[in-house]
Design an enzyme around this catalytic site. Sequence first.
Site, PDB file in Angstrom:
ATOM      1  N   ASP A   1       0.837  -1.197   0.000  1.00  0.00           N
ATOM      2  CA  ASP A   1       0.000   0.000   0.000  1.00  0.00           C
ATOM      3  C   ASP A   1       0.879   1.257   0.000  1.00  0.00           C
ATOM      4  O   ASP A   1       2.090   1.210   0.280  1.00  0.00           O
ATOM      5  CB  ASP A   1      -0.890  -0.033   1.251  1.00  0.00           C
ATOM      6  CG  ASP A   1      -2.203   0.715   1.061  1.00  0.00           C
ATOM      7  OD1 ASP A   1      -2.299   1.523   0.116  1.00  0.00           O
ATOM      8  OD2 ASP A   1      -3.123   0.515   1.879  1.00  0.00           O
TER       9      ASP A   1
ATOM     10  N   ASP B   1     -10.500   1.832  -3.756  1.00  0.00           N
ATOM     11  CA  ASP B   1     -11.100   1.539  -2.455  1.00  0.00           C
ATOM     12  C   ASP B   1     -12.615   1.531  -2.543  1.00  0.00           C
ATOM     13  O   ASP B   1     -13.291   1.174  -1.581  1.00  0.00           O
ATOM     14  CB  ASP B   1     -10.679   2.598  -1.423  1.00  0.00           C
ATOM     15  CG  ASP B   1      -9.338   2.258  -0.803  1.00  0.00           C
ATOM     16  OD1 ASP B   1      -8.841   1.147  -1.036  1.00  0.00           O
ATOM     17  OD2 ASP B   1      -8.783   3.111  -0.093  1.00  0.00           O
TER      18      ASP B   1
HETATM   19  C1  DGJ Z   1      -5.906   1.771   1.782  1.00  0.00           C
HETATM   20  C2  DGJ Z   1      -6.197   0.552   0.949  1.00  0.00           C
HETATM   21  O1  DGJ Z   1      -6.579   0.926  -0.329  1.00  0.00           O
HETATM   22  C3  DGJ Z   1      -7.246  -0.287   1.664  1.00  0.00           C
HETATM   23  O2  DGJ Z   1      -7.607  -1.371   0.869  1.00  0.00           O
HETATM   24  C4  DGJ Z   1      -6.691  -0.737   2.967  1.00  0.00           C
HETATM   25  O3  DGJ Z   1      -5.594  -1.585   2.752  1.00  0.00           O
HETATM   26  C5  DGJ Z   1      -6.279   0.472   3.810  1.00  0.00           C
HETATM   27  N1  DGJ Z   1      -5.410   1.347   3.068  1.00  0.00           N
HETATM   28  C6  DGJ Z   1      -5.596   0.034   5.070  1.00  0.00           C
HETATM   29  O4  DGJ Z   1      -5.091   1.078   5.761  1.00  0.00           O
END
Ligand code: DGJ
Length: 750
Positions: free
Chosen positions: A486, A556
């Site tokens: 991430d 997301d």
């Molecule tokens: C952002 C990501 O896109 C999510 O899927 C998740 O992993 C969160 N961060 C966790 O902090």
Amino acid sequence: MALINVSTFKDGSVQFHLSNGKISYIMMPFYGKLLNLYVGAPLPDNNYTYLIENTFRVLANLPFEDGPGSEERLPKIEQLRQEFPEYGRGDYRIPAITVLQENGSRISDFQYMDYVIYDGKKKLEGLPSTYITDDSNAQTLEITLVDEVTGLWAILSYTIFSDIPLIAKSVRIEHHGQHSVQLQRIYSATFDLPDMQYNMSEFMGAWARERYIYTQPLHFGIQAIGSTRGASSHFSNPTAIFARPDTTQTHGQVFGISFIYSGNFDIHAEVDTYEQTRIQVGINALNFSWHLNSGEIFQSPEALLGFSEEGYNGLSNIFHRTVREHIINPYWSNHRHPILINNWEATYYDFTEESLLQLAATSNAQGVELFVLDDGWFGARMEDNAGLGDWQTNLKRLPSGIASLARKIHNLDMKFGLWFEPEMVNKQSNLYRSHPDWVLHTPNRGQSVHRYQYVLNFARQDVVDEIFTQIAAIIRQTNLDYIKWDMNRFITEAFDNTRCAALQGEVQHRYILGVYNLYERLLEAFPHLLIEGCASGGGRFDMGMLAYSPQIWTSDNTDAIERLYIQWGTSYMYPLATQGAHVSTVPNHQTGRIVPLATRAVVAFFGTFGYELDLNALSDLELEQVRMQIQIYKEYESLIREGRYYRLISPFSHDRAAWMCVSQDCRHAIVAEVSLAVHPNKANSRLQLEGLLERSMYCIRKVNFDSGSSHRYLEYGIRSGAELMRIGIQDSSLVERDYQATLFVIDSLD
Ligand code: DGJ
């Protein structure tokens, strides 16, 4: 097979013709300058000198005053289509290079010197790029241009693949002179086109609505997209399309551009007063510079130019093939990505070892293959304000340790994956307490914070080394199969406290080289590892990342209806199998929308399929549906991963969306349609298909998602390919309710 021809003609011209029968790219040196004569649909070998723009204009011989025939009537340099244009000698458009020299001059004059041609393609050191597994499937032309005053050589590299209408282009600057210089701009590619009759499509967005497609006609002046955030970003994507105005999904001439790079980028089209279009692709010049001493080399990232005469769908298939065959790890081009469950939307930070194991066991019983533990398992991370930088078990949360959890998951016969955010640190961490100077920051100025986190200085090798050591230890302890990488904030205060003033312009590019370096080292040490890219969803979805992470979390936003738009836009340049797509709960956490479970699955099938919800909260009937979804996905996954993809009906302009995948032999297809809004007593409509064999007879079945039914497929009928493409599937068998999905599978009877 000769893909590159060099011909010398009676008029003395030497021409380079790159062609594989699907594209032609023709260049020639002209008074020392390398000109582009043509790019587009394939042409026979011929003398194309006549394509030099030679309309007489006032001050015509200005740029060639020192050259032979200065009295001749020559075209102005600013009307020529050039491969490596420079500013300062009569071309007033944006140059491909700017070199600051010791005396303050920024003028250069790169003159054609020579060329080499070889089979295959070299790897770009430290950078992601297209690769070739068999040297006989590509040829590379390297043309050297020399600036005598500085001693700089620009080596322009062009690779053509044997059967894809696409050219890969990059530039290497070698310093053979004496005095240090500073590159202040270096584009990877310039594509000068003779007219401006194009619509430019770009993929803009924001968090949770990434890569929406926007299209507008080119106009005089500059149309630009780019990023200065340190990552390619949600806001813009390093890809663009230039299509003739009458182009549709299936017809029309269209060029596609992609930049294999994940940092600050710039793609622009400059239309001049002669209605010529200059398209340039490269590292964003804002705050960029690169110091070059004698003997040093700068390698630009690679840019791709693809061409299709079969509209946007044709272009997509060219880029899908390129990514599959020349960018992502071949293992993942040829194998199904494991079906995963991710605990993020199921638990967020509220989990224990026991609750995770329960989720894993239930998922496993339905056929899920990989368990991914997302954010919160490490350091002092109880919420998002601590722990980044300390990649060791959070014993408060997982008292028996991460290795023990991994063992238990593996004992279920599931793969195990973990979330990392390698480039970041919280001030509440041991890493920050021991190395506060490892954070990117400008001396005597405040440090911008986002989500309580700071960006580690990945331009420093010692920082990358430390993060490698920590992550590698966890991979070993857990026999880790998968990483979700991430990146949840962009770069600010880009300054490297280990470098002198003259080198500060290098920080952002060096940062991304550090990121690539960590990826390369992890994959070298653990070649089996599957890495999924992520940056607050799709904030770094680009071909640079795909070279290391064959799947990327698309957004997301997990709402299936929202995903129609996001996956539609993403599909223009990126294959479906690279797009992470999960079935999540309802009401959806981002939108509150309630969408049937079957529709959530149908939308997620056309990506890297997985689940991200608490399966223990589902009813038995719903779990049965999940089991069935997984079986269906497994049956059709290779068709979706390897097949040709066609966008049929756009959610941006209709109250439904439809798309399909067809096997390379055209004998099998899968077709999806989702309704956005149903109207009572609505007009008739049909769904016309693409890519089938006109004369073949096909059996069409509709997938029955009802749990409890013993009939997984409902017969729709037998039709010829011609009927399915010209008449289509009748409306009455299509969707009937808001957010309802229909899935057809189609198989040739021949
Ligand atoms: C952002 C990501 O896109 C999510 O899927 C998740 O992993 C969160 N961060 C966790 O902090």
